[in-house]
Design an enzyme around this catalytic site. Structure first.
Site, PDB file in Angstrom:
ATOM      1  NE  ARG A 140      -3.297  -4.483  -0.944  1.00  0.00           N
ATOM      2  CZ  ARG A 140      -3.964  -3.860   0.039  1.00  0.00           C
ATOM      3  NH1 ARG A 140      -4.117  -2.547   0.015  1.00  0.00           N
ATOM      4  NH2 ARG A 140      -4.461  -4.532   1.045  1.00  0.00           N
ATOM      5  CD  GLU A 143       1.646  -2.653   1.721  1.00  0.00           C
ATOM      6  OE1 GLU A 143       0.592  -2.725   2.375  1.00  0.00           O
ATOM      7  OE2 GLU A 143       1.900  -3.394   0.767  1.00  0.00           O
TER       8      GLU A 143
HETATM    9  N1  LUZ Z   1      -0.465  -9.619   1.050  1.00  0.00           N
HETATM   10  C1  LUZ Z   1      -1.629 -10.277   0.860  1.00  0.00           C
HETATM   11  C2  LUZ Z   1      -0.398  -8.279   0.982  1.00  0.00           C
HETATM   12  O1  LUZ Z   1      -1.655 -11.492   0.896  1.00  0.00           O
HETATM   13  N2  LUZ Z   1      -2.748  -9.571   0.650  1.00  0.00           N
HETATM   14  C3  LUZ Z   1      -2.759  -8.225   0.587  1.00  0.00           C
HETATM   15  O2  LUZ Z   1      -3.807  -7.614   0.403  1.00  0.00           O
HETATM   16  C4  LUZ Z   1      -1.545  -7.539   0.743  1.00  0.00           C
HETATM   17  N3  LUZ Z   1      -1.491  -6.214   0.658  1.00  0.00           N
HETATM   18  C5  LUZ Z   1      -0.323  -5.603   0.772  1.00  0.00           C
HETATM   19  C6  LUZ Z   1       0.812  -6.354   1.018  1.00  0.00           C
HETATM   20  N4  LUZ Z   1       0.783  -7.660   1.128  1.00  0.00           N
HETATM   21 MO1  MOS Z   2       3.959  -6.689   1.805  1.00  0.00          MO
HETATM   22  S1  MOS Z   2       4.004  -6.033  -0.076  1.00  0.00           S
HETATM   23  O1  MOS Z   2       4.834  -7.941   2.186  1.00  0.00           O
HETATM   24  O2  MOS Z   2       3.041  -5.857   2.808  1.00  0.00           O
END
Ligand code: LUZ
Ligand code: MOS
Length: 744
Positions: free
Chosen positions: A310, A692
C-alpha cells in the site's frame, strides 16, 4: 425513490450505550463460574537464546502454566505463518510470550511470574532500519513498481533533488486493550469473545494451534473499544492463549492486557526510512521519481508485505509521474511485529511524496500549491498511476480549486509572508496537501463479504455480517441500508454481534471497506427477500409489513436469506507491479497553518480546513466523526507521538505520561471539515469509504511546519523528520542558528 435512512444522520447505534456506560466490552462481561485469569511471561530481551524454562511445581492460586510444548502447532501469521505464538529456543522481541499463566487471582498471577525461572543468553538485537539494511536482515524480497525510464529521465532532468525521509511509528492507543474471553463447551468446542477486527482469523489461528476444526470454534465480537488496525492481526495472540487455557482446564478463561503491557508487547505503525530522487523542470513539472522504501517490519512478517504494497501504490499520491521506479523492502528487526494501522502504509507513502513536493517548491522558491496543481492527476490525460490503474472520476483538481477559495489561501499566504518578515520570535507556515487513497484490500481474495438477514414472525429483522464494530459506525450504516432495502422502520432492524457462526470465512473489518463490502452483501440478501415479499404483496395489497410477513410465513415463503458480494474489476500482479488494485479512490485536500515559537520550537496549529470527496455519505454525521477523528489521529502521528526505545529495545514511551496523543488543546484553533457533493458510481448507494483517508489529511500540518522552516533556512531546503515534535523543530531551528544561517 429517495432513501428514508441512507444519507441521513441516524444516531450511532451505540451512542447512548457509550455515554451511559451500558455498552459491553470484553472486560464488562460478568465473571463466569470458575473463570480463570490469563496472563503471560514475556521476553525481557529483544534478542536472546532461551537456555532453559523452569516452571514451579506449585504456586497458590495458580491453576496451570503452559509453554510452546502444549500447543499442537506453534506458528501463525496473516500472510506468512512465520511467528511462534510462544517462544521456544529463541526470543526475538521484547514482549514475546513464553509461558502462559492461568490463575484464580491477580496475586497468584504475579506470584507465578516471580516463581518461573527462565535462563537467557543475550544476543545482539537489530533495532533500527539502518542496522537491518547493514545486516541485510529483510522479510521477503524487495518489490518494485516501474513505469517508463526513471534513470534516463533523471539524467536529462533540469533539476534533480535527492534525500532521505524518515517517518516514525505510532501506537494504536485504542482505549480497550487487547482482550478475549473463552468459554469451553462440549468435546473441545470453544466459544470465544474477542476484541478483534477479524473474528475468522482468530477462529482459524485458535483451531490450528490447538488442533481443532474451525467448526469447533465460534468467535463472537460485539464491539471493540477502538482498534485502528491493531486488532486486524494481533488479537489472535491473547485469544489463543485464553483458548489454550479454556481447552485444557475446561474452565472459562479471560485475558485483558493492561495499557502499559499492551504498548510494550504489540506492534505499531511501521516506521519508514525512504530514499528518494526526483527530477523536475524549472516550471516545477515532475519528470521522474525513484524511491526506495524501507519499513521496519519488526520480528515477523505479520501484515508488513501488504503494508509495504500500500505504501508503494501510494508513493505518487495525487500526482502524475511519467517515469517512476518504486522499490519496497521490509526490514526484519527485533521489535514487536509492526502491523496494520489506519492508513496501512498509505500515510508513509503519501507523506514521502508530499515532502518531495515541499522540497521542489523550496528548491524553485515557489508556492508549493502551484507545484501540486501542475503535477496533479488530470481528468482525461495524465491520469494513469505508475502501476497502470487509471484514476477515474478524478475530483482532485476540483478539490484543490474549491479549498483554495474556501480557505482564502492566497491572502493567507501573503499574510504568512508579512508575518514572517516582521516577527523575530515566531514563524508561521501554510500548506495545502492532498490525498488519493485506494479503496479495496490489496490482496484480491479479501474483497468479499457475506451477510445473513432473518425476518421474524412479528416483522422484526436481524442482520449479521462479518463487519465488526470498533466505534466507526458500520453497524449503523448496515442497519440503514437494510431498513431502506426492506422498506421497514429502522427500529425494526437489529444488527447482531459479529459471529463466525452466522458468517463464515469473513475478511477483517479493515482497509476502510467494512461498510462497502458488508453493506453490499446485506443489500444482496435484502433484495431477494423484498422480491419474495413483493410477490406475496400482490395477493394482499392492503397488508402492512407485519401482516405481510405473517402472510408470507403462512404461505411457506422463506423469510431468511444470505447475501454475498465480491468486489468487481480488481486485480493485481506483483511480478509485474501492475494492475487495477483499487475499485475507486477516496480523495481529499487539507490546508493547515501553523505557528512556531523560534526559541522553544513549540508548535501551534492555528487553522486546518479539510475538504474531501467521500461520495454521498451513508450517514453524514458518522462520516463527519470519521473526518474529524481521523484528522486528529493523523495530527498525533505527524506532530506529537514519538516512540522512544532504549539501546536495548525497551519501549520508554509506554504510557500516556510519556507518549503524547493529541488532546483538545492540540486541535487547530479554527478547524473545519467538509465534503463536496458528488456521487460515487461504483459503490454502495453512491458512497465512498471514509475510515482511513482523513488520517492522511493531517500531513498538511507537517507540510506547514516544513514550509515555515523555509523562512529561517536562508535558501536551504529544510530537512524535517516526521513527527515534527517540538523537540524536532527546535533541533532544526538550532541547527540553522548555530551555523549562522539565521540570527535569532
Ligand atoms: N489490510 C489488508 C488492510 O490486508 N490489506 C489492505 O490493503 C489494507 N488496507 C488498509 C487497511 N488494512
Ligand atoms: Mo486497518 S489499518 O485494520 O484498515
Amino acid at each position: 425513490m429517495s432513501a428514508k435512512y441512507v444519507g441521513h444522520d441516524v444516531p450511532h447505534d451505540s451512542a447512548r450505550g457509550h455515554v451511559s456506560g451500558e455498552s459491553i466490552y470484553i472486560d464488562d462481561i460478568p465473571p463466569m463460574h470458575r473463570e480463570l485469569i490469563v496472563d503471560f511471561v514475556w521476553s525481557p530481551y529483544a534478542h536472546a537464546k532461551i537456555k532453559s524454562i523452569a516452571l514451579p511445581e506449585h504456586v497458590d492460586g495458580v491453576v496451570a502454566l503452559y509453554t510452546h510444548r502444549d500447543l499442537v502447532h506453534n506458528e501463525l501469521g496473516p500472510i506468512i505463518a512465520d511467528e511462534p505464538l510462544l517462544a521456544s529456543d529463541v526470543c526475538t522481541f521484547i514482549g514475546q510470550p513464553i509461558v502462559v499463566i492461568a490463575a484464580e487471582t491477580r496475586e497468584a498471577i504475579n506470584a507465578a511470574k516471580r516463581a518461573i525461572r527462565i535462563e537467557y543468553e543475550e544476543l545482539t538485537p537489530i533495532l533500527t532500519i539502518e542496522d537491518a539494511i547493514a545486516a541485510r536482515s529483510f522479510i521477503g524480497e524487495t518489490r518494485f513498481i516501474r513505469r517508463g525510464d526513471a534513470d534516463a529521465a533523471l539524467a536529462s532532468a533540469e533539476h534533480v533533488l535527492e534525500g532521505v525521509f524518515d517517518n516514525g511509528g505510532q501506537d494504536h492507543f485504542y482505549l480497550e486493550s487487547q482482550a478475549a474471553l473463552v468459554v469451553p463447551g462440549e468435546h473441545g468446542a470453544l466459544t470465544v469473545h474477542s476484541s478483534t477486527q477479524h473474528p475468522t482469523e482468530v477462529q482459524e489461528v485458535i483451531a490450528h494451534l490447538l488442533g481443532l476444526d474451525m467448526s469447533q470454534v465460534v468467535v463472537n465480537t460485539k464491539r471493540m473499544g477502538g482498534a485502528f488496525g491493531g486488532k486486524e492481526a494481533q488479537a489472535t495472540h491473547p485469544a489463543t492463549m485464553a483458548a489454550l487455557v479454556a481447552l485444557r482446564t475446561k474452565r472459562p478463561a479471560r485475558i485483558v492486557y493492561d495499557k502499559d503491557s499492551d504498548m510494550h508487547v504489540t506492534g505499531k505503525r511501521h516506521p519508514f526510512r525512504n530514499r528518494y530522487k526526483v527530477g523536475f523542470t524549472s516550471a516545477g513539472e515532475i519528470v521522474a521519481m525513484k524511491v526506495e522504501f524501507y519499513s521496519d517490519g519488526g520480528a515477523y512478517a505479520d501484515l508488513s508485505p501488504a503494508v509495504m504494497a500500500r505504501a508503494m501504490t501510494h508513493a505518487e499520491n495525487a500526482y502524475f509521474i511519467p517515469n517512476a521506479e518504486i522499490l519496497g523492502t521490509v526490514c526484519r528487526t527485533n521489535l514487536p511485529p509492526n502491523t496494520a494501522f489506519r492508513g496501512f502504509g498509505g500515510p508513509q507513502g503519501v507523506a514521502t511524496m508530499e515532502n518531495i513536493i515541499e522540497e521542489i517548491a523550496a528548491t524553485l522558491n515557489r508556492d508549493a500549491l502551484e507545484i501540486r496543481r501542475i503535477n496533479c492527476y488530470g481528468i482525461d490525460t495524465r491520469n494513469t498511476t505508475p502501476y497502470l490503474e487509471v484514476v477515474e472520476n478524478n475530483t482532485l483538481p476540483r478539490l484543490f480549486t474549491e479549498l483554495e477559495q474556501r480557505c482564502d489561501y492566497r491572502a493567507r499566504m501573503d499574510a504568512v509572508h508579512a508575518f514572517n518578515d516582521s516577527s523575530r520570535t515566531q514563524i508561521k507556515g501554510l500548506s495545502m496537501s492532498a490525498v488519493k487513497f485506494g479503496i479495496s484490500f490489496n490482496t484480491k481474495f479479501l474483497n468479499q463479504a457475506n451477510a445473513l438477514v432473518n425476518i421474524y414472525l412479528d416483522g422484526s429483522v436481524q442482520v449479521s455480517t462479518g463487519a465488526t464494530e470498533m466505534g466507526q459506525g458500520v453497524n449503523t450504516k448496515i442497519r440503514q441500508i437494510v431498513a431502506d432495502e426492506l422498506r421497514v422502520p429502522l427500529a425494526r432492524v437489529q444488527v447482531m454481534q459479529t459471529s463466525t457462526e452466522k458468517n463464515n470465512n469473513t475478511s477483517a473489518t479493515a482497509a476502510s471497506s467494512g461498510a462497502d463490502l458488508n453493506g453490499f452483501a446485506a443489500r444482496d440478501a435484502c433484495m431477494r427477500l423484498r422480491q419474495r415479499l413483493d410477490d406475496v404483496q400482490t395477493r394482499y395489497p392492503d397488508f402492512d409489513w407485519p401482516k405481510l410477513v405473517k402472510a408470507a410465513y403462512m404461505e411457506r415463503v422463506p423469510l431468511g436469506e444470505r447475501g454475498f458480494y465480491a468486489t468487481p474489476r480488481i486485480d493485481w500482479d506483483w511480478t509485474s507491479g501492475q494492475g487495477h488494485p483499487f475499485l475507486y479512490f477516496t480523495m481529499g485536500t487539507a490546508c493547515s497553518e501553523v505557528l512556531i515559537d523560534r526559541f522553544t520550537g513549540e508548535l501551534k496549529v492555528l487553522r486546518s480546513d479539510v475538504l474531501m470527496d467521500i461520495g454521498k455519505p451513508l450517514n453524514p454525521g458518522i462520516d463527519r466523526g470519521q473526518l474529524v477523528g481521523g484528522f486528529i489521529q493523523g495530527l498525533g502521528w505527524v506532530t506529537t507521538e514519538d516512540l522512544r526505545y532504549t539501546d536495548k529495545g525497551v519501549l520508554l514511551s509506554h504510557s500516556p505520561t510519556t507518549y503524547k496523543i493529541p488532546n483538545v488543546n492540540d486541535l487547530p484553533e479554527h478547524f473545519s471539515v467538509d465534503w463536496i457533493d458528488v456521487e460515487n458510481p461504483v459503490n454502495i448507494k453512491g458512497s465512498k469509504a471514509v475510515g482511513e483517508p482523513p488520517l492522511l489529511m493531517a500531513i498538511s500540518v507537517w507540510c506547514a511546519v516544513k514550509h515555515a522552516l523555509r523562512f529561517v533556512s536562508n535558501g536551504e531546503v529544510p530537512k524535517l523528520r516526521l513527527p515534527a515534535t517540538n523537540e524536532e523543530i527546535l533541533m532544526r531551528l538550532t541547527e540553522y542558528t548555530k551555523r549562522g544561517v539565521v540570527a535569532v
